[in-house]
Scaffold this motif. Structure first.
Motif, short mmCIF file in Angstrom:
data_model
loop_
_atom_site.label_atom_id
_atom_site.label_comp_id
_atom_site.label_asym_id
_atom_site.label_seq_id
_atom_site.Cartn_x
_atom_site.Cartn_y
_atom_site.Cartn_z
N ILE A 32 0.83 -1.21 0.00
CA ILE A 32 0.00 0.00 0.00
C ILE A 32 0.87 1.26 0.00
CG2 ILE A 32 -0.37 0.00 2.53
CD1 ILE A 32 -2.98 1.09 -0.07
N SER A 33 1.99 1.23 0.70
CA SER A 33 2.86 2.42 0.69
C SER A 33 3.44 2.62 -0.71
CB SER A 33 3.96 2.34 1.75
OG SER A 33 4.84 1.28 1.49
N ALA A 243 6.25 9.47 8.88
CA ALA A 243 4.99 10.22 8.89
C ALA A 243 3.85 9.30 9.31
CB ALA A 243 4.71 10.80 7.51
N ALA A 244 3.86 8.06 8.81
CA ALA A 244 2.81 7.10 9.16
C ALA A 244 2.87 6.76 10.65
CB ALA A 244 2.96 5.83 8.31
N LEU A 245 4.08 6.61 11.16
CA LEU A 245 4.22 6.30 12.59
C LEU A 245 3.62 7.41 13.44
CD1 LEU A 245 7.84 4.86 12.99
CD2 LEU A 245 5.70 3.65 12.63
N LYS A 246 3.92 8.64 13.06
CA LYS A 246 3.43 9.79 13.82
C LYS A 246 1.90 9.84 13.75
CE LYS A 246 4.74 14.03 15.42
NZ LYS A 246 5.75 14.37 16.39
N ALA A 247 1.36 9.61 12.55
CA ALA A 247 -0.10 9.66 12.38
C ALA A 247 -0.77 8.54 13.19
CB ALA A 247 -0.45 9.54 10.90
N MET A 248 -0.19 7.34 13.12
CA MET A 248 -0.80 6.22 13.85
C MET A 248 -0.69 6.43 15.35
SD MET A 248 -0.01 2.77 11.70
CE MET A 248 1.69 3.03 11.35
#
Ligand code: MIC
Ligand code: MG
Length: 306
Positions: A32-33, A243-248
């Motif tokens: 997906i990424s 960025a994904a880590l921060k969002a999650m």
């Protein structure tokens, strides 16, 4: 558009075509990424070793296996068209192991791999305490990789971590030697200033790749800047991952705290958008296309036509 017909990875020939000018590769860590990177405009992808390990909740310390990497590589190349550069760490052993590494990753649809001259267990190139193997030993790994590839266009990238261990000049000498051994490109790890990037490109006459990872030793130069310094490729290995880590991290906290997502539904990717990223409708269309074909065959058989 059909997933069955059109979702084919363009492979090494396309990467070589881009390399003639400049490759801007987005770091990805799963299917997906990769699809999101392509939606964002990227036409080359980078499978980060740290990203593969990190997505499994593991450190980038040679703890993930070749099988796991090849599996992730296959998952990505079967859903993305853009050529994929794969981080093969130290090659998973000595020269003899590199042969199998290249075979498996090439078979998994990779367009390039990079192997590095760190001692196992390797660590992130921007951390202290790294050690490097001898240049000759690394030369053997490079040679093994070159000999093992099936497709001549498959790109062998030699990474040197020597700058932080033995100094700039040793990194220059190693890069030249790895090119002599047959490397198609040099990944120079952890240079410390724009001046060093400029100087390295002046001294090493061959295609060069720059690593623009965040929170490391290198200044964050743009693709345009690196191109004008004489580089042929840039990777942004973990930008989207971070960025994904921060969002999650924030979504889990908010959700747990509030016990509902009502307050932030607007910030989520909708079902419709998500389906469009993965090509949901195309799968459904392919499926009904096949159904219609088979129905037609059955009707013809019924009429005694086949
Ligand atoms: C490029 C890299 O090899 C990776 O695995 O993505 C890492 C990135 C990082 O840890 O920041 C590295 O530079 O060693
Ligand atoms: Mg890595």
């Amino acid at each position: 558009m059909s997933v069955l017909r059109d979702n084919v990875n363009l492979g090494p020939a396309e990467l070589r075509r881009q390399m003639a000018d400049f490759v801007t590769a987005a770091g990805v860590f799963n299917g997906i990424s990769a699809q999101l990177a392509e939606r964002g405009g990227f036409r080359a992808l980078y499978l980060s070793g740290s990203g593969v390990a990190g997505a499994m909740g593991l450190p980038d310390l040679s703890v993930t296996t070749l099988t796991e990497l090849a599996e992730e590589c296959r998952r990505i190349t079967s859903v993305a068209r853009s050529p994929l550069i794969v981080d093969a760490d130290t090659g998973f052993g000595e020269a003899i192991n590199v042969i199998r590494t290249v075979r498996l990753l090439e078979a998994a649809g990779a367009s390039a791999i990079h192997i590095e001259d760190q001692v196992m267990p390797k660590r992130c190139g921007h951390l202290e305490g790294k050690k490097v193997i001898g240049a000759e030993e690394m030369g053997m790994k490079v040679r093994a990789a070159v000999e093992a590839r099936k497709d001549e266009d498959f790109v062998i990238i030699a990474r040197t971590d020597a700058r932080a261990v033995n100094g700039f000049q040793d990194a220059v000498e190693r890069a030249k030697f790895y090119l002599d051994c047959g490397a198609d490109m040099i990944f120079i790890e952890a240079l410390e200033s724009e001046e060093e990037f400029r100087q390295f490109a002046r001294e090493v006459d061959g295609p060069l790749l720059a690593n623009m990872t965040e929170f490391g030793k290198s200044p964050l130069l743009s693709a345009q800047e690196l191109k004008s310094l004489g580089y042929r490729a840039v990777i942004f290995p973990l930008t989207a991952f971070r960025a994904a880590l921060k969002a999650m991290d924030s979504v889990y906290r908010d959700l747990f705290r509030a016990g509902t997502q009502r307050g932030f539904v607007d910030s989520l990717m909708t079902r419709k958008e998500f389906y469009s990223v993965i090509g949901y409708d195309q799968y459904a269309e392919d499926d009904s296309g096949i159904f219609r074909e088979v129905q037609g065959m059955q009707a013809r058989r019924g009429r005694g036509l086949i």
